[in-house]
Scaffold this motif. Sequence first.
Motif, mmCIF file in Angstrom:
data_model
loop_
_atom_site.group_PDB
_atom_site.id
_atom_site.type_symbol
_atom_site.label_atom_id
_atom_site.label_comp_id
_atom_site.label_asym_id
_atom_site.label_seq_id
_atom_site.Cartn_x
_atom_site.Cartn_y
_atom_site.Cartn_z
ATOM 1 N N ARG A 791 0.833 -1.206 0.000
ATOM 2 C CA ARG A 791 0.000 0.000 0.000
ATOM 3 C C ARG A 791 0.863 1.250 0.000
ATOM 4 N N THR A 792 2.029 1.204 0.658
ATOM 5 C CA THR A 792 2.946 2.339 0.599
ATOM 6 C C THR A 792 3.411 2.574 -0.833
ATOM 7 N N LEU A 793 3.634 1.493 -1.568
ATOM 8 C CA LEU A 793 4.083 1.579 -2.958
ATOM 9 C C LEU A 793 2.932 1.842 -3.927
ATOM 10 N N LYS A 794 1.687 1.773 -3.403
ATOM 11 C CA LYS A 794 0.498 1.864 -4.257
ATOM 12 C C LYS A 794 0.567 0.823 -5.371
ATOM 13 N N ASP A 795 0.832 -0.413 -4.935
ATOM 14 C CA ASP A 795 0.998 -1.549 -5.855
ATOM 15 C C ASP A 795 -0.220 -2.455 -5.718
ATOM 16 N N PRO A 796 -1.218 -2.362 -6.613
ATOM 17 C CA PRO A 796 -2.433 -3.169 -6.453
ATOM 18 C C PRO A 796 -2.174 -4.672 -6.563
ATOM 19 N N ARG A 797 -1.242 -5.073 -7.424
ATOM 20 C CA ARG A 797 -0.945 -6.507 -7.530
ATOM 21 C C ARG A 797 -0.321 -7.034 -6.236
ATOM 22 N N GLY A 798 0.608 -6.258 -5.671
ATOM 23 C CA GLY A 798 1.202 -6.667 -4.397
ATOM 24 C C GLY A 798 0.175 -6.693 -3.284
ATOM 25 N N GLU A 799 -0.754 -5.706 -3.279
ATOM 26 C CA GLU A 799 -1.796 -5.679 -2.253
ATOM 27 C C GLU A 799 -2.712 -6.889 -2.382
ATOM 28 N N ALA A 800 -3.061 -7.258 -3.615
ATOM 29 C CA ALA A 800 -3.925 -8.417 -3.831
ATOM 30 C C ALA A 800 -3.232 -9.703 -3.361
ATOM 31 N N ALA A 801 -1.946 -9.833 -3.655
ATOM 32 C CA ALA A 801 -1.218 -11.032 -3.230
ATOM 33 C C ALA A 801 -1.169 -11.131 -1.712
ATOM 34 N N ALA A 802 -0.949 -9.979 -1.048
ATOM 35 C CA ALA A 802 -0.885 -9.990 0.419
ATOM 36 C C ALA A 802 -2.244 -10.344 1.008
ATOM 37 N N LEU A 803 -3.349 -9.797 0.441
ATOM 38 C CA LEU A 803 -4.685 -10.111 0.967
ATOM 39 C C LEU A 803 -5.049 -11.574 0.738
ATOM 40 N N HIS A 804 -4.690 -12.121 -0.390
ATOM 41 C CA HIS A 804 -4.958 -13.542 -0.645
ATOM 42 C C HIS A 804 -4.171 -14.424 0.337
ATOM 43 N N THR A 805 -2.941 -13.989 0.653
ATOM 44 C CA THR A 805 -2.148 -14.745 1.632
ATOM 45 C C THR A 805 -2.798 -14.668 3.011
ATOM 46 N N LEU A 806 -3.268 -13.464 3.395
ATOM 47 C CA LEU A 806 -3.971 -13.321 4.677
ATOM 48 C C LEU A 806 -5.215 -14.198 4.723
ATOM 49 N N SER A 807 -5.926 -14.248 3.614
ATOM 50 C CA SER A 807 -7.134 -15.077 3.547
ATOM 51 C C SER A 807 -6.795 -16.546 3.776
ATOM 52 N N ALA A 808 -5.709 -17.000 3.160
ATOM 53 C CA ALA A 808 -5.296 -18.393 3.347
ATOM 54 C C ALA A 808 -4.919 -18.673 4.803
ATOM 55 N N CYS A 809 -4.286 -17.676 5.459
ATOM 56 C CA CYS A 809 -3.911 -17.849 6.866
ATOM 57 C C CYS A 809 -5.151 -18.013 7.739
ATOM 58 N N TYR A 810 -6.139 -17.149 7.543
ATOM 59 C CA TYR A 810 -7.355 -17.233 8.370
ATOM 60 C C TYR A 810 -8.129 -18.521 8.089
ATOM 61 N N LYS A 811 -8.079 -18.956 6.848
ATOM 62 C CA LYS A 811 -8.758 -20.214 6.516
ATOM 63 C C LYS A 811 -8.097 -21.382 7.234
ATOM 64 N N THR A 812 -6.763 -21.343 7.324
ATOM 65 C CA THR A 812 -6.049 -22.395 8.043
ATOM 66 C C THR A 812 -6.450 -22.439 9.508
ATOM 67 N N LEU A 813 -6.751 -21.272 10.089
ATOM 68 C CA LEU A 813 -7.158 -21.198 11.488
ATOM 69 C C LEU A 813 -8.628 -21.543 11.687
ATOM 70 N N GLY A 814 -9.348 -21.868 10.604
ATOM 71 C CA GLY A 814 -10.758 -22.222 10.718
ATOM 72 C C GLY A 814 -11.689 -21.023 10.766
ATOM 73 N N ARG A 815 -11.216 -19.862 10.424
ATOM 74 C CA ARG A 815 -12.032 -18.628 10.455
ATOM 75 C C ARG A 815 -12.428 -18.283 9.019
ATOM 76 N N ASP A 816 -13.315 -19.121 8.475
ATOM 77 C CA ASP A 816 -13.651 -19.043 7.049
ATOM 78 C C ASP A 816 -14.361 -17.749 6.677
ATOM 79 N N GLU A 817 -15.250 -17.234 7.545
ATOM 80 C CA GLU A 817 -15.977 -16.016 7.203
ATOM 81 C C GLU A 817 -15.023 -14.835 7.055
ATOM 82 N N GLU A 818 -14.081 -14.715 7.996
ATOM 83 C CA GLU A 818 -13.110 -13.623 7.904
ATOM 84 C C GLU A 818 -12.219 -13.809 6.673
ATOM 85 N N ALA A 819 -11.858 -15.061 6.384
ATOM 86 C CA ALA A 819 -11.035 -15.323 5.199
ATOM 87 C C ALA A 819 -11.756 -14.875 3.937
#
Length: 828
Positions: A791-819
């Motif tokens: 977000r500091t770089l205003k890089d939408p592709r990098g932001e999307a990759a980071a959010l998808h990674t966060l989603s995978a992390c929350y899914k691993t923890l069983g928090r599917d709605e937040e993911a």
Amino acid sequence: MEREGGAGASEPREEGPSGPDAPRAPGERSTVALPAAPGASTPPSVEPADLEPADLEPAALEPAALEPADLEPADLEPVALEPAALEPVVGLERLVLWHRAFPPRRVEQDEPAALAAWTSHVQSRLQASGGALLGSLGGAVAVAFELTELTDALDAALALLDEAEASDAVPGGFRVAFGAGTGELLEAEERVLGAAIDRAQLLANRARRGELVVDAGTRELASTTYLFGRSVGTGAAALRGSTLDRQVPRRAACRLAIAYLEPASPPPALRDALAPLEAGAAEEGLSCFALRGPSGAGAQTFLDALRERLEPARVVRVSGVPGALEPLGSLRLALLREHGSPEAAAESLGPTLGRVAVGEPVPWTEAVEAAAQAFGARPWFVVDPVPSVDGATLALLAEVAERGGAFFVARAPVDATLPPPLRALPFRDLVLPQLRIDDAKAVAQETLGDADEDIVRRVAVLGGDSPLGVMEAARALIAAGDLVHDGEHFVWRLSPRAGVRAIPLDALLQERLTALEPGPLRMLEAVCVLPLGTPPTLVEAVAARDGLDPDAQAQALGRLRQEAFLERVGAPAPTSEMLRRLVIQNMPPARQAELYRFCARAMGEAESCRGELTRGTRGFYRAEGGDQAAGARDLLAAAEAARGAAMERPARRLAAAAVQVHPTRETRTAAAAISRGAGGEREGEDVVERVSQVAVSALLSGDLDTVERTIEAAIAEGRDLAAADRVRAMAYLAKGETGAAMEAFRRAREKASGDDRTRARASLTLAWILLHAGNAEESIRAALDALAAARTLKDPRGEAAALHTLSACYKTLGRDEEAARIADASPA
């Protein structure tokens, strides 16, 4: 106590470890001052029969003030000296031996003249072994030794015990014992003070006839050389001693019994698992088997037995080459291992393979044709272990195998895929089984011969789940002195170790390695840093640079072969791959670098390494030895030679290795030229964008070979080393190798710049590694760091990759709605 003889006995020396002090009253100084009669004989007015053990308590008597006839037991009680009475003293670490003569049981058995002659002999013998006489009284003799003379002193004491028992000067021999204590001695005028004297005397008084009892400090210093028997209590608080085992005093004598161990045949479970391999060896045509399991599972023993029975025309045993960089390096070493020299290889297999045996670049098609012709129909190829063999050797063997219908056996890790050159062959996986307890007992019984059932059972359990483990358990017990050979079979020296549980193989090997003296250990280290197939002359050259002269080398090799650290016949080679790895891991980094430098210099002067391709291995040694610039030059020279022989992939890999070793402008330029000449990128293309696209596409499709080739091309072209290591880390993750992925990431982090773009990519890579490692919480932190940087770089592709990674992390923890909500927030 008067001080006699022993040149250098009062000279200071380096501090060494000391034994525990005997308990004393506060402020009390331990002293001993026994009058030394002329000629060390017993004073005429004191009869040995009158002396009791209690008479020999520590004392501080002034020799000039007493007549021998005036001594009473009460006079021999400890006397505390005032510090002011002593001149400045110097602390000296010493071993003290106290000789004690038992009084005769009957008055008519008293032989004072014989005892006087014996004590005089004891003094002379101990002084000849480097001791300094502290004093003597009756049958008591106290002698101090420098710690450097510890083995000489203990050996002399053991020899005197043998002489005493065999003496015919008195009926039944002299009844004597020794005590030994280690500690600091203080000297002032004619006095010698120190708790080591007290401990030595007390242990001598508690010893039985014919025993040498040492304190804890002495035992610690002597434990790598001597074996011990019963524990001796003194009644003085926690002070205890240990007797030296007079039957088998030295560990080295026990280790000779390793030669009595017999190699065991493959256990039934292994024979069942390898039945398809046995059938494939007897068939016609191409048969390929990948053995999945650790070194030491017994597969090599099985193959050796199969070879003796079927007698194939040609067996090529291929092992690794350092760094797996030298093109055809593993084949070169295999030829030297089989034939002994390049000249013998040329005579047996033809001039082309003779050139390969010295590392000369041979055009690829010519090398393949020569190998196919020389190896003939139905050759056996045994590759062990696959990961350390260079790619060019694997490619050549694969091509020859298809032409000649070879019997191909490769040992590979359980979960790893085979290297690209072997994937086109019809390999069949065979998993090497772990030993069941019944099979382990059968292996132990065959190894130990006619041994007691309890010994067999304990060795089987200690050895764990592999035949090599059982063998090493037996070797470790013998080397430690627990098992001894009585001339007919193995028996316990004293009693078995407490507890019965499996011990890891590396721990069993480590126990034996710690008992090696510096000379044999240095020789073993020199052998282990060189690959299998290294000519003996090259091993000798490395050892000579390490300071071992020919006699020392011969003695060390004899010892190592005798104790099964090295194979008994042939060129020096460790008895197992596990031993090789452990020896190298045990070496401090500075020691490794030193030996690698010796290897590089020896290779540079060896006639058997005169070819340009061997500079790939020499460059590896130089770089690991600390000379990265010279290492890179050697790697580039080998890459140029490989390119000239139409070995494009090895040439690019060597060029990439040169850049990683020494990433200067000159190295990058030379590597890029070699890469382009070997079919890499052409100048002027948008290499960064193309490499990134190819690598990511290959990673997503699971084509890890293309990922690796792309990384090598990018490095050779001088691209970002940190980015290459990040892609390599993701490739390791795709293969399920989390540890290797983390190691690649660490390298990337060391090479990376500190800008936000690099930070975003590094954090994203780390997040995926941590997620695969099962650490979702830390993965979330890394992904959030990547998101902030994007977000500091205003890089939408990098932001999307980071959010998808966060989603995978929350899914691993069983928090599917937040993911799901996080994934929906992604801008792309």
